[in-house]
Design a protein around this motif. Structure first.
Motif, PDB file in Angstrom:
ATOM      1  N   GLN A 125       7.685   6.105  10.544  1.00 54.79           N
ATOM      2  CA  GLN A 125       7.197   6.545   9.247  1.00 54.79           C
ATOM      3  C   GLN A 125       6.041   7.526   9.390  1.00 54.79           C
ATOM      4  OE1 GLN A 125       6.169   3.331   6.629  1.00 54.79           O
ATOM      5  NE2 GLN A 125       8.284   2.731   6.262  1.00 54.79           N
ATOM      6  N   ASP A 151      -5.375   4.134   8.025  1.00 56.33           N
ATOM      7  CA  ASP A 151      -5.415   2.682   7.983  1.00 56.33           C
ATOM      8  C   ASP A 151      -6.606   2.257   7.117  1.00 56.33           C
ATOM      9  OD1 ASP A 151      -5.502  -0.055   8.475  1.00 56.33           O
ATOM     10  OD2 ASP A 151      -4.936   0.180  10.573  1.00 56.33           O
ATOM     11  N   ASP A 159      -5.501  -3.117  -0.978  1.00 58.36           N
ATOM     12  CA  ASP A 159      -4.046  -3.302  -0.910  1.00 58.36           C
ATOM     13  C   ASP A 159      -3.308  -1.967  -0.892  1.00 58.36           C
ATOM     14  OD1 ASP A 159      -4.665  -2.653  -3.535  1.00 58.36           O
ATOM     15  OD2 ASP A 159      -3.188  -4.012  -4.408  1.00 58.36           O
ATOM     16  N   GLY A 211      -0.183  -3.597   3.798  1.00 56.37           N
ATOM     17  CA  GLY A 211       0.289  -4.328   4.963  1.00 56.37           C
ATOM     18  C   GLY A 211       1.624  -3.866   5.486  1.00 56.37           C
ATOM     19  N   SER A 212       2.483  -3.363   4.606  1.00 61.11           N
ATOM     20  CA  SER A 212       3.808  -2.878   4.998  1.00 61.11           C
ATOM     21  C   SER A 212       4.231  -1.793   4.006  1.00 61.11           C
ATOM     22  CB  SER A 212       4.828  -4.025   4.993  1.00 61.11           C
ATOM     23  OG  SER A 212       6.091  -3.571   5.421  1.00 61.11           O
ATOM     24  N   PRO A 213       3.631  -0.615   4.110  1.00 63.49           N
ATOM     25  CA  PRO A 213       3.811   0.409   3.076  1.00 63.49           C
ATOM     26  C   PRO A 213       5.230   0.971   3.025  1.00 63.49           C
ATOM     27  CG  PRO A 213       2.583   1.291   4.944  1.00 63.49           C
ATOM     28  CD  PRO A 213       2.704  -0.176   5.174  1.00 63.49           C
ATOM     29  N   HIS A 214       5.784   1.017   1.828  1.00 65.98           N
ATOM     30  CA  HIS A 214       7.101   1.622   1.645  1.00 65.98           C
ATOM     31  C   HIS A 214       7.177   2.439   0.360  1.00 65.98           C
ATOM     32  CE1 HIS A 214       7.266  -2.433  -0.228  1.00 65.98           C
ATOM     33  NE2 HIS A 214       7.916  -1.790  -1.188  1.00 65.98           N
ATOM     34  N   TRP A 271       1.381   1.646  12.702  1.00 68.85           N
ATOM     35  CA  TRP A 271       2.204   0.498  13.078  1.00 68.85           C
ATOM     36  C   TRP A 271       3.692   0.768  12.967  1.00 68.85           C
ATOM     37  CZ3 TRP A 271      -1.303   0.422   9.035  1.00 68.85           C
ATOM     38  CH2 TRP A 271      -0.757   0.606   7.773  1.00 68.85           C
ATOM     39  N   LYS A 272       4.091   1.864  12.338  1.00 64.44           N
ATOM     40  CA  LYS A 272       5.508   2.182  12.226  1.00 64.44           C
ATOM     41  C   LYS A 272       5.692   3.648  12.578  1.00 64.44           C
ATOM     42  CE  LYS A 272       6.730  -1.302   8.764  1.00 64.44           C
ATOM     43  NZ  LYS A 272       7.295  -1.560   7.420  1.00 64.44           N
ATOM     44  N   ASP A 306      -7.217  -7.350   1.970  1.00 69.08           N
ATOM     45  CA  ASP A 306      -6.081  -8.223   2.247  1.00 69.08           C
ATOM     46  C   ASP A 306      -6.499  -9.677   2.472  1.00 69.08           C
ATOM     47  OD1 ASP A 306      -4.346  -6.124   2.042  1.00 69.08           O
ATOM     48  OD2 ASP A 306      -4.240  -5.752   4.201  1.00 69.08           O
TER      49      ASP A 306
END
Length: 270
Positions: free
Chosen positions: A216, A250, A256, A226-229, A212-213, A28
């Motif tokens: 999820q 993590d 990425d 960084g913000s997996p969806h 971090w979420k 990143d």
């Protein structure tokens, strides 16, 4: 001597497997850092590691090194290599000169008995599948690692059809892993679903350990790191393989994508 048929009391053989799109070792922070990647992979304590987007003398973006060989040495694991891009390096003419390559690597602490590379259909960036067989104590496991196209669902469907054809009836214990560039319920993966099961759904335990979420924690998202969806990094298993656990880790900034760890149990005596 005839090998005795496996009995019902023979336990399955545990194998820890990782699939990870490494983004050619660039994290990143836009920094190529192969030791960071090796440290992350070593921490997983895996038996088999399947990597996508690996460079071998590809150029400045990865310091023109042989990433596959360096990682195998750092982790003290056997190496199988499946290039998707394979070109003569600029300024080289000797037949034995290292070639500019990019593709899939498999690292294994288990003996690699078979390794072959299969080109996948499609236009644009070349794609391939690396098919291997590793030896287990009392069995064997077929592992096919790949990275599908981003161009279209139609091209991915053609590639999946080729992948499914690489797994024949005698190959009772097998897994298919990699970056599929689509969700596991996508229509173009239908040929895969007819012969394999999504390991994430099959797992008796599963968790996102990126942390971090919390909402999820059971979703298996892997991209972007960084913000997996999106759950595009997947493991699929054949009927001879069960799944004890599946985890998203993590990546600690190493890529990425996020790595997926799957603890499989392979039917013995096959």
């Amino acid at each position: 001597m005839t090998k005795p048929a496996p009995g019902p009391d023979q336990p399955p053989i545990p194998v820890r497997l990782v699939t990870f799109n490494t983004h050619h070792g660039v994290g990143d922070d836009d920094r190529h850092d192969l030791p960071r990647l090796a440290t992350l992979l070593a921490s997983v304590d895996a038996d088999v590691i399947c990597l996508q987007e690996v460079d071998r003398y590809y150029g400045e973006r990865s310091e023109d090194v042989d990433q596959a060989l360096l990682l195998s040495r750092a982790l003290d694991m056997q190496l199988a290599w499946g290039p998707a891009i394979d070109e003569q390096r600029a300024g080289t003419k000797a037949a034995d000169a290292p070639r500019r390559q990019y593709g899939n690597a498999l690292l294994s602490r288990l003996p690699i008995l078979i390794s072959d590379v299969h080109r996948l259909p499609g236009t644009g960036e070349p794609r391939s599948a690396l098919r291997t067989m590793v030896e287990l104590d009392g069995g064997a496991l077929w592992i096919t690692a790949t990275h599908l196209t981003t161009r279209s669902a139609q091209e991915r469907a053609a590639q999946v059809s080729t992948l499914a054809g690489l797994h024949t009836e005698p190959m009772d214990t097998g897994v298919l892993v990699g970056d599929f560039n689509t969700e596991p319920d996508a229509p173009e993966l239908d040929a895969l679903r007819q012969r394999f099961t999504d390991a994430w759904q099959l797992a008796r335990a599963r968790n996102d350990q990126a942390g971090w979420k919390f909402w999820q924690s059971d979703a298996g998202m892997t991209h972007p790191a960084g913000s997996p969806h999106r759950r595009i990094d997947q493991v699929w298993v054949s009927p001879g393989v069960t799944v004890a656990g599946a985890y998203v880790l993590d990546a600690e900034g190493a890529s990425d994508h996020l790595p997926v760890v799957v603890d499989v149990e392979v039917r013995s005596g096959v």
